[in-house]
Design a protein around this motif. Structure first.
Motif, short mmCIF file in Angstrom:
data_model
loop_
_atom_site.label_atom_id
_atom_site.label_comp_id
_atom_site.label_asym_id
_atom_site.label_seq_id
_atom_site.Cartn_x
_atom_site.Cartn_y
_atom_site.Cartn_z
N LEU A 185 0.82 -1.21 0.00
CA LEU A 185 0.00 0.00 0.00
C LEU A 185 0.86 1.26 0.00
O LEU A 185 0.60 2.21 -0.74
N LEU A 186 1.88 1.27 0.85
CA LEU A 186 2.75 2.44 0.94
C LEU A 186 3.53 2.65 -0.35
O LEU A 186 3.70 3.79 -0.81
N ALA A 187 4.00 1.55 -0.95
CA ALA A 187 4.76 1.66 -2.20
C ALA A 187 3.87 2.13 -3.34
O ALA A 187 4.29 2.91 -4.20
N ASP A 188 2.62 1.64 -3.37
CA ASP A 188 1.71 2.01 -4.46
C ASP A 188 1.37 3.50 -4.42
O ASP A 188 1.12 4.11 -5.47
N ARG A 189 1.34 4.10 -3.23
CA ARG A 189 0.97 5.51 -3.12
C ARG A 189 2.16 6.42 -3.43
O ARG A 189 1.98 7.57 -3.80
N LYS A 190 3.38 5.92 -3.26
CA LYS A 190 4.61 6.67 -3.57
C LYS A 190 4.58 8.06 -2.93
O LYS A 190 4.90 9.05 -3.55
N GLN A 191 4.17 8.12 -1.70
CA GLN A 191 4.13 9.38 -0.99
C GLN A 191 5.21 9.40 0.08
O GLN A 191 5.74 8.36 0.47
N GLU A 192 5.50 10.57 0.58
CA GLU A 192 6.46 10.71 1.67
C GLU A 192 5.86 10.01 2.89
O GLU A 192 4.77 10.35 3.35
N THR A 193 6.59 9.05 3.39
CA THR A 193 6.03 8.21 4.45
C THR A 193 6.63 8.47 5.81
O THR A 193 6.46 7.66 6.72
N GLY A 194 7.32 9.57 5.97
CA GLY A 194 7.85 9.83 7.30
C GLY A 194 8.65 11.11 7.34
O GLY A 194 9.05 11.65 6.31
N PRO A 195 8.88 11.59 8.52
CA PRO A 195 9.69 12.79 8.68
C PRO A 195 11.14 12.53 8.28
O PRO A 195 11.60 11.40 8.29
N SER A 196 11.88 13.59 7.99
CA SER A 196 13.22 13.43 7.44
C SER A 196 14.31 13.37 8.49
O SER A 196 15.37 12.78 8.26
N GLY A 197 14.13 13.97 9.66
CA GLY A 197 15.18 14.00 10.67
C GLY A 197 14.65 13.76 12.06
O GLY A 197 13.45 13.67 12.29
N ILE A 198 15.63 13.73 13.02
CA ILE A 198 15.27 13.39 14.39
C ILE A 198 14.33 14.42 15.00
O ILE A 198 13.39 14.08 15.73
N ARG A 199 14.52 15.72 14.71
CA ARG A 199 13.65 16.75 15.29
C ARG A 199 12.22 16.61 14.79
O ARG A 199 11.25 16.76 15.55
N GLU A 200 12.09 16.35 13.48
CA GLU A 200 10.75 16.18 12.93
C GLU A 200 10.05 14.95 13.52
O GLU A 200 8.84 14.96 13.76
N ILE A 201 10.83 13.87 13.73
CA ILE A 201 10.25 12.64 14.31
C ILE A 201 9.75 12.91 15.72
O ILE A 201 8.61 12.55 16.08
N LEU A 202 10.58 13.59 16.54
CA LEU A 202 10.17 13.88 17.90
C LEU A 202 8.98 14.82 17.93
O LEU A 202 8.07 14.67 18.76
N ALA A 203 8.97 15.79 17.03
CA ALA A 203 7.84 16.73 16.99
C ALA A 203 6.55 16.03 16.62
O ALA A 203 5.47 16.36 17.13
N GLU A 204 6.64 15.03 15.74
CA GLU A 204 5.43 14.29 15.34
C GLU A 204 4.88 13.47 16.50
O GLU A 204 3.67 13.34 16.67
N ILE A 205 5.80 12.92 17.32
CA ILE A 205 5.35 12.11 18.45
C ILE A 205 4.81 12.99 19.57
O ILE A 205 3.75 12.71 20.16
N LEU A 206 5.54 14.08 19.91
CA LEU A 206 5.16 14.93 21.03
C LEU A 206 4.08 15.94 20.66
O LEU A 206 3.37 16.45 21.53
N GLY A 207 4.01 16.26 19.35
CA GLY A 207 3.05 17.28 18.94
C GLY A 207 3.48 18.68 19.31
O GLY A 207 2.64 19.59 19.38
N ASP A 208 4.77 18.88 19.54
CA ASP A 208 5.28 20.20 19.96
C ASP A 208 6.72 20.33 19.47
O ASP A 208 7.60 19.58 19.91
#
Length: 755
Positions: free
Chosen positions: A600-623
């Motif tokens: 499913l993820l490959a068929d959509r060919k969309q960005e499937t996640g944040p690019s760096g550690i700060r973006e990942i933490l921000a997505e989890i914490l929401g801040d």
């Protein structure tokens, strides 16, 4: 000096046992249970039961040896009395239940009576009456021996439960039909006329009615008395009253014994052929073709006796409140019937009614059953010719009594506890037996058994649970953005958890469900069929999956098969289910879910996640601000494929956020084997639970399955921040709380999928 036989000792299980006792034990004979608590109780019950069994022996003999065979009635009485003795004594001395009273199987007698009627109608096929009687004794012996062998086989291979798999309504139909056989046998005994449904009117002629109606009235009266007064003396007292009343009425009418015999009121043995003895039997003239023709009847007797014996053991356990070794009881009855068959006797089984009744009345030993055998043996030597003085009224009343009980218990009382469909099955089998015959009724019962199984089993839902991928996820831990994509497009993937044994009925119902699903819902891309809880599949059901694959192909849906055991895989291979089609077949559901998610993820060919550690933490914490602070105290680690992030038992308790790559958590055993627990991808967190556990150690190992970059944070490094420690601890606890919430949602969805 050698010790006398029977006094030699050997050590067994810490106890000294005589050689004589050892032999008895090896033969299955029980050496306990012979001393009654109250001798008078056991003696009186044994005497009453012995007299009762003697009367039944006379009755059963007269049912089988009728018409041209009646010259051998005294011989038949002796043989059946010996047979009763064997059955009673062998079962009494070998059963685990001391008060186990066994007797001749009335079901066998009822069917053999129909064989005797058939034999009388085809007497021209025999070399003579002596050959016909010998043929009947051979049929009796063959039936009993086969029954005994089947009991031994059931004991050896522990088949007692399989015997009971016959649907209860079909068993009720068989036994109710047996009641009709007794009813017709009673009329035949009283009138010497065969009961045929097409010619019932002649049985209601006055000369016939006066013979069988009084016997029926006596049978009904005894039935009512036994209902009103449930006492072991009721039946013998009633029969004694019938006997006395018959001869008193004959005396009042001035009818001597010869007149009673000539009028058909008492058995008359002075036929042209004369009264016969054992030496007169012509075994050289046994009609083998006739025996072959009645093999269905013989098989029916064996089947019904097996069912009756099995049910008797269950009823005996319930009635006595004890536990029986069913394999031993089957073997015990098997030996009794083999010995009985060698003596040309009839099949025998436990008489549950008497066994339970005597047990409740205070019988405490094997004495009542042994006395029963003794009375029957005495009658075998002294009572064969006494049948000439036995009123047919008495015999007819007994046979009618058995018929009334069987028909009432299995056609009326049992049907009251069934639904309409089951009750209709019982009545249908009974009706066919009455109108057409017993064997057609048995065949109908077998057909109905098959149809009932097919219809009812096909109604069992083979789909334990079903869901789409937007409601469920694999064990792969993904970033929030990937999870959102799977939730958005997951309805394109449907999962069906199958269960049980798939046969053509249930498989067709499942196929129809799949077609209905495709018609009601659109947008399906993949169907996952999970066979983890499927026990097996028959070849016809396997062919249904050929149609299923072709149908899905026409709809543009890709099937995925998983969790197939060896039995199912082999059935698919032999049936060539896949043929030229090469579907995806995976080991388990988790792999199938993982594959579908990746697709499913490959068929959509969309960005499937944040690019760096700060973006990942921000997505989890929401801040973003909190993410910035937390990333500033984390350390970066690079791992090559196969590098361990931590090992099971490590005291290091950092949590790790995956910036790139894949980390697999596995449980490793001392023997080198490992079980994959979960897989963590980019944007996820691994190892957070160690710091919060009481042991403060790793419960599993984690290693990189590809080149990966992770950021670690040790709880101790937060405390080392001094005045800022409390602020960062709040951020860390919020971070972990959000992770635990996500974990809980995952476990709930996994549990739902396994239902």
């Amino acid at each position: 000096m050698a010790q006398p036989y029977g006094q030699m000792r050997r050590e067994t299980g810490g106890k000294k046992v005589t050689t004589y006792q050892a032999i008895l034990t090896r033969l299955g004979v029980r050496t306990t249970g012979y001393r009654p608590k109250f001798l008078a109780t056991d003696l009186s019950l044994g005497a009453i039961n012995g007299i009762d069994y003697v009367l039944w022996g006379y009755t059963f003999s007269s049912m089988i040896f009728t018409g041209a065979l009646s010259g051998y009635l005294p011989v038949a009485v002796a043989v059946l009395m010996v047979s009763s003795t064997i059955i009673a004594v062998v079962v009494a001395t070998t059963s685990d239940f001391p008060v186990n009273v066994a007797g001749l199987a009335e079901q066998a007698v009822a069917i053999l009576a129909t064989v005797a009627i058939l034999m009388n109608g085809r007497m021209g096929e025999f070399a003579g009456v002596d050959a016909a009687a010998a043929t009947m004794f051979v049929i009796m012996a063959l039936t009993t021996l086969l029954f005994g062998v089947c009991l031994h086989l059931a004991a050896k291979f522990n088949l007692s439960l399989i015997i009971q798999l016959m649907p209860f309504p079909v068993v009720c139909g068989f036994l109710a039909g047996t009641g009709w056989l007794f009813f017709s046998a009673a009329i035949t005994t009283m009138t010497d006329a065969e009961v045929e449904f097409a010619h019932l009117s002649r049985l209601f002629a006055l000369d016939s009615l006066v013979h069988w109606m009084p016997a029926l009235a006596c049978g009904l009266a005894i039935t009512v008395l036994m209902k009103v007064k449930d006492h072991y003396l009721t039946l013998p007292a009633s029969l004694l009253a019938c006997f006395a009343g018959f001869y008193a009425f004959a005396y009042w009418q001035g009818m001597p014994l010869d007149a009673l015999r000539d009028g058909g009121w008492v058995f008359k043995l002075e036929h042209a052929a004369g009264v016969k003895g054992l030496a007169d039997l012509d075994f050289a003239g046994v009609n083998l073709s006739f025996i072959v023709s009645v093999l269905p009847e013989i098989a029916t007797i064996v089947l019904i006796c097996l069912l009756s014996a099995s049910f008797a053991f269950s009823a005996l356990e319930l009635g006595s409140g004890g536990s029986l070794d069913l394999r031993h009881e089957l073997s015990s009855h098997g030996s009794a019937n083999v010995v009985s068959g060698l003596g040309f006797g009839l099949p025998g089984i436990t008489d549950v009614a008497y066994s339970v009744m005597y047990h409740r009345m205070g019988a405490s030993s094997r004495l009542p059953a042994l006395m029963t055998g003794g009375f029957c043996l005495l009658a075998a030597f002294l009572g064969g010719s006494a049948v000439e003085y036995l009123p047919k009224l008495l015999v007819g009343a007994l046979v009618f009594l058995a018929a009334i009980h069987l028909i009432h218990d299995w056609l009326i009382a049992a049907c009251r506890q069934m639904n309409r469909a089951d009750a209709l099955t019982v009545w249908l089998i009974f009706g066919v037996i009455v109108v057409v015959g017993f064997i057609p009724g048995i065949l109908l019962g077998i057909i109905l058994t098959s149809l009932m199984f097919i219809v009812r089993y096909s109604k069992i839902e083979v789909v334990g649970s079903s869901f789409s991928l937007d409601k469920m996820s694999s064990s792969v831990d993904r970033s929030s953005r990937e999870i959102a994509l799977i939730r958005e497009f997951g309805k394109a993937v449907s999962v069906f958890n199958l269960r049980g044994f798939l046969f053509f009925g249930s498989a067709n119902v499942f196929f129809e469900r799949i077609k209905a699903t495709c018609q009601q819902e659109t947008g399906h891309s993949y169907f996952i069929f999970n066979f983890r809880r499927v026990l097996g599949i028959d070849s016809t059901a396997a062919q249904v999956f050929v149609k299923l694959i072709n149908f899905l192909d026409s709809k543009g849906i890709t099937p995925i098969f998983c969790g197939m055991n060896h039995t199912v895989s082999e059935a698919f291979r032999v049936s060539k289910v896949f043929g030229e089609f090469e579907p995806l077949v995976l080991d388990d559901l988790d792999l199938a879910l993982t594959w579908a998610e990746e697709k499913l993820l490959a068929d959509r060919k969309q960005e499937t996640g944040p690019s760096g550690i700060r973006e990942i933490l921000a997505e989890i914490l929401g801040d973003s601000e909190k993410a910035e602070r937390m990333s500033g105290i984390m350390r970066r680690l690079s791992l090559d494929k196969g590098d361990y992030l931590f090992h099971k038992g490590d005291s290091e308790t950092s949590l790790y956020v995956i910036e790139s790559g894949t980390i697999e958590v596995r449980l490793e055993q001392p023997d080198g084997t490992a079980t994959r627990l979960r897989e963590f991808r980019k944007g996820t967190v691994v190892g957070e639970m160690a710091a919060y556990s009481d042991r403060k150690t790793r419960s599993a190992s984690a290693l990189a399955v590809e080149k990966s970059v992770v950021y670690g944070l040790a709880p101790g490094s937060v405390k080392a921040l001094g005045d800022r420690a409390q602020e960062y601890e709040v951020i860390l606890h919020e971070f972990v709380a959000r992770l635990l919430s996500a974990r809980l949602l995952f476990m709930n969805s996994r549990t739902e999928a396994d239902l």
